[in-house]
Design an enzyme around this catalytic site. Structure first.
Site, short mmCIF file in Angstrom:
data_model
loop_
_atom_site.label_atom_id
_atom_site.label_comp_id
_atom_site.label_asym_id
_atom_site.label_seq_id
_atom_site.Cartn_x
_atom_site.Cartn_y
_atom_site.Cartn_z
N HIS A 8 4.93 -6.89 -4.02
CA HIS A 8 3.71 -6.92 -4.10
C HIS A 8 2.93 -5.62 -3.98
O HIS A 8 3.36 -4.87 -3.21
CB HIS A 8 3.18 -7.94 -2.97
CG HIS A 8 3.28 -7.61 -1.61
ND1 HIS A 8 1.88 -7.41 -0.80
CD2 HIS A 8 4.21 -7.49 -0.73
CE1 HIS A 8 2.23 -7.14 0.26
NE2 HIS A 8 3.69 -7.14 0.45
N ASP B 166 -1.58 -11.15 9.26
CA ASP B 166 -0.75 -12.03 8.68
C ASP B 166 0.58 -12.12 9.28
O ASP B 166 1.17 -13.20 9.39
CB ASP B 166 -1.00 -12.24 7.15
CG ASP B 166 -2.38 -12.53 6.64
OD1 ASP B 166 -2.74 -13.47 7.16
OD2 ASP B 166 -2.91 -11.85 5.85
N TYR C 193 0.78 -1.25 0.03
CA TYR C 193 -0.09 -0.15 -0.07
C TYR C 193 0.87 1.16 0.26
O TYR C 193 0.41 2.38 0.31
CB TYR C 193 -0.94 0.16 1.18
CG TYR C 193 -1.91 -1.03 1.31
CD1 TYR C 193 -3.04 -1.09 0.28
CD2 TYR C 193 -1.74 -2.20 2.02
CE1 TYR C 193 -3.90 -2.10 0.26
CE2 TYR C 193 -2.78 -3.10 2.10
CZ TYR C 193 -3.85 -3.37 1.21
OH TYR C 193 -4.76 -4.28 1.27
N TYR D 145 -11.39 -0.98 0.14
CA TYR D 145 -11.54 -0.51 1.47
C TYR D 145 -10.02 0.08 1.95
O TYR D 145 -9.88 0.75 2.74
CB TYR D 145 -11.62 -1.57 2.42
CG TYR D 145 -10.55 -2.32 3.04
CD1 TYR D 145 -9.81 -3.23 2.25
CD2 TYR D 145 -9.99 -1.98 4.29
CE1 TYR D 145 -8.58 -3.94 2.62
CE2 TYR D 145 -8.83 -2.68 4.76
CZ TYR D 145 -8.11 -3.67 3.82
OH TYR D 145 -7.18 -4.38 4.53
N ARG D 146 -9.03 0.07 0.85
CA ARG D 146 -7.82 0.53 1.31
C ARG D 146 -6.78 0.40 -0.04
O ARG D 146 -7.29 -0.64 -0.90
CB ARG D 146 -7.23 -0.44 2.09
CG ARG D 146 -5.78 -0.19 2.91
CD ARG D 146 -5.52 -1.46 3.69
NE ARG D 146 -4.23 -1.10 4.72
CZ ARG D 146 -3.81 -1.96 5.38
NH1 ARG D 146 -4.54 -3.08 5.53
NH2 ARG D 146 -2.65 -2.01 5.84
#
Ligand code: ADP
Length: 606
Positions: free
Chosen positions: A453, A210, A150, A534-535
């Site tokens: 990622h 996680d 993100y 959502y993000r």
């Protein structure tokens, strides 16, 4: 003044007992193994010479910048302000940089800080904010800066000043066994809180995502999720202290009511909503302040049992979701379970894609089946990971109900941890779902060399036919752009956080460009069907924010009104979540659905 805050050159696992951001030494072996696997799949050099060198904040000269930095150093200590002019090093999860986005989806030098500053106290944070108001430089607060996928630690405006709160502010201010709550500073990680609870022998659980190296505070502010019944991290925060853009300090929740004799309010971590307008929400996923401490509710430790259920066909997805909905709404399903596509099963073994597939493009269905059939769960398409809580009799009767409900899908199979080898991810899920933070999920980054990622994370309704639309959009887009679809869904009774990770080679500009295109297309197509994220990664926040456009962008106008009122100089994280202060607005900073080439995002350089 010019020391480099990149990852250390020493290739050993940072240990929590020595550094606030490390992993507990009991995980050392696991961490070392993860690190070696990652390094063996790295072809990029550790750090290259910078092409552009130091990136300054917008509209300033080198001289003014140096003068301003010296001034800040005199306020908070010279060693606590570091200019970012050395080669950039992507490091790895446990030794991550605060200088840039280490999981870069554009050129490595695009999202970079001009300097990183390390406040040691709330007063330091206030001093930094007041200083920024005089210079106009954009600040970018982070807690751990491990928001990988993100944007990591990077500022949205190149040359912004990263305010690394975690490095010197990582105390557990309160751990209340009776109230089952805590109050923490920004640098407290899941690992750290977990260890502190074990040390005190308290019968409490934390809720971890996680990976255990993120901060409770940063993750909650970006509305991350975990997997116990308390997996909504923002939903389980309770009161905080925030430095406003003018340098003032504010307490939210019951903390606004002073306790006796100058003490903290005794119900600060008991009741979230307090009295009057509920303002907590405006500080999450926004740029209205810098949070310096936050309270959380914790979960009493309970008996628990994890399990997984496999489903043979991709097309079972719709029925699976229909079965989950009533089970989750009736709270027969105990936690926030995960649904994973079998490609994710393959990748989390730490194996490489090249073991299963040659050439470019995604794995074929036949290749996936052939590879999956050699895994402990066998050939399947989806895996549901759940955990039940309570006395053994309750758990057993719930498991019977769950098994029976899913048996409507031909070929579904239930597994308990005892049915799979010790190294299977079900054992890891079992730990995570009992609040025990781990590192294992890093292994799927080995799928490709130099694995980075970036996540696409829409909210899908827990309704089969609608969730299928989201799943179809994502699967088709991933395949169109040559990616394997790493789908993981975090499930609740009415909605599911669909988290689709693109795992790409950080050394391959074409792979990055395809990732950007893929995400931009999915944002647009999902929005056409009424589905939103959502993000999202920093570079997609403008696009995502503007899909929430009801009432001719009424929400954005409201956010901009707040931003201009609270932060007239536009110093806190301009552009974060698509909210730009007046100073930047409409001047070319906003990135739209057709902005694919993101190497140069500063307007004048476009
Ligand atoms: P993590 O702890 O998971 O590494 P980060 O520290 O990267 O998370 O935080 C995620 C995002 O939340 C940051 O990019 C930033 O926008 C915001 N954030 C984090 N900490 C703070 C804070 N203390 N005050 C304001 N915003 C913050």
């Amino acid at each position: 003044m010019v020391a480099h805050d990149g990852p250390s050159q020493v290739q050993r696992t940072p240990i929590l007992e020595e550094v606030y951001s490390g992993a507990p030494s009991r995980l050392n072996e696991e961490a070392e193994a993860t690190f070696s696997r990652m390094v063996s799949n790295r072809t990029l050099s550790k750090s290259d010479t910078r092409k552009t060198g130091l990136v300054l904040p917008p509209d300033t000269s080198k001289e003014d910048f140096e003068r301003a930095i010296s001034d800040l150093q005199s306020k908070i200590g010279a060693e606590h302000v570091q200019i970012n002019d050395k080669p950039l090093d992507d490091g790895w999860y446990l030794d991550h940089p605060k200088t840039h986005d280490s999981h870069h989806i554009t050129d490595q030098e695009t999202l970079v800080a001009s300097a990183v500053v390390y406040p040691g106290s709330t007063e330091d944070v206030q001093a930094i904010v007041r200083w920024a108001n005089t210079t106009g430089y954009p600040l970018y607060p982070i807690s751990l800066g491990r928001n990988f996928g993100y944007g990591g630690a990077a500022p949205r405006v190149p040359g912004g000043i990263v305010v690394d709160l975690g490095k010197r502010m990582h105390r557990i201010l309160d751990l209340d066994g009776d109230n089952a709550s805590c109050l923490v500073e920004p640098g407290v990680t899941y690992f750290k809180l977990y260890e502190a609870i074990q040390e005190r022998g308290l019968p409490l659980w934390i809720d971890t995502p996680d990976l255990g190296g993120g901060s409770l505070l940063g993750n909650a502010l970006d509305r991350g999720v975990g997997y116990t019944p308390m997996g909504d991290h923002w939903g389980n925060h309770c009161g905080f202290e925030v430095v406003l853009p003018n340098g003032e300090l504010l307490r939210t929740g019951m903390g606004a009511l002073p306790g006796p004799n100058g003490a903290d309010n005794p119900t600060w971590q008991s009741f979230q909503h307090a009295y009057g307008p509920s303002i907590d929400g405006i500080f999450s996923q926004s740029n209205f302040g810098i949070v310096v401490s936050m309270g959380f509710h914790l979960m009493p430790a309970v008996n628990n049992q994890s399990y997984c259920i496999t489903f043979p066909e991709d097309s079972d997805f719709e029925q699976m979701v229909e079965i989950i909905r009533p089970l989750a709404q009736q709270r027969i399903i105990g936690n926030i379970p995960q649904i994973r596509h079998v490609v994710q099963e393959l990748a989390v073994t730490g194996r490489r894609k090249s073991d299963f597939h040659q050439g470019s493009g995604p794995m074929t269905r036949e290749e996936i089946r052939a590879a999956a059939s050699k895994l402990p769960l066998g050939d399947c398409s989806w895996v549901f990971y759940g955990t039940q809580y309570g006395p053994p009799e309750t758990i057993n009767s719930q498991l019977e109900l769950i098994k029976k409900a899913f048996s409507q899908i031909p070929g579904s199979k239930m597994f308990l941890p005892k049915d799979v080898p010790e190294d299977h991810v079900l054992h890891i899920r079992s730990r995570v779902c009992a609040g025990n933070p781990v590192l294992r999920e890093l292994d799927w980054l080995n799928w490709v060399p130099n694995g980075g990622h970036v996540a696409f994370s829409p909210i899908a309704p827990t309704k089969g036919s609608q969730a299928r639309i989201v799943n179809d959009i994502i699967t088709k887009a991933f395949h169109r752009h040559g990616y394997d679809c790493f789908s993981t869904l975090c499930v609740a009774g009415r909605e599911m956080h669909y988290i689709a990770e693109i795992v790409y080679d950080r050394g391959d500009p074409d792979a990055k460009m395809r990732a950007v295109k893929c995400i931009r297309e999915m944002i647009a197509e999902c929005a056409e069907h009424g589905f939103g994220e959502y993000r999202t990664h920093l570079l997609f926040q403008d696009q995502v924010a503007r899909t929430y456009s009801w009432g001719n962008q009424a929400l954005m106008r409201f956010n901009e009104t707040l931003k201009d009122a609270l932060d007239p100089n536009g110093i806190i994280a301009p552009g974060r979540n698509g909210i730009w202060p007046k100073k930047y607005r409409g001047k070319g900073w906003e990135l739209g659905p057709n902005d694919f080439d993101l190497d140069n995002i500063v307007p004048k350089a476009k």
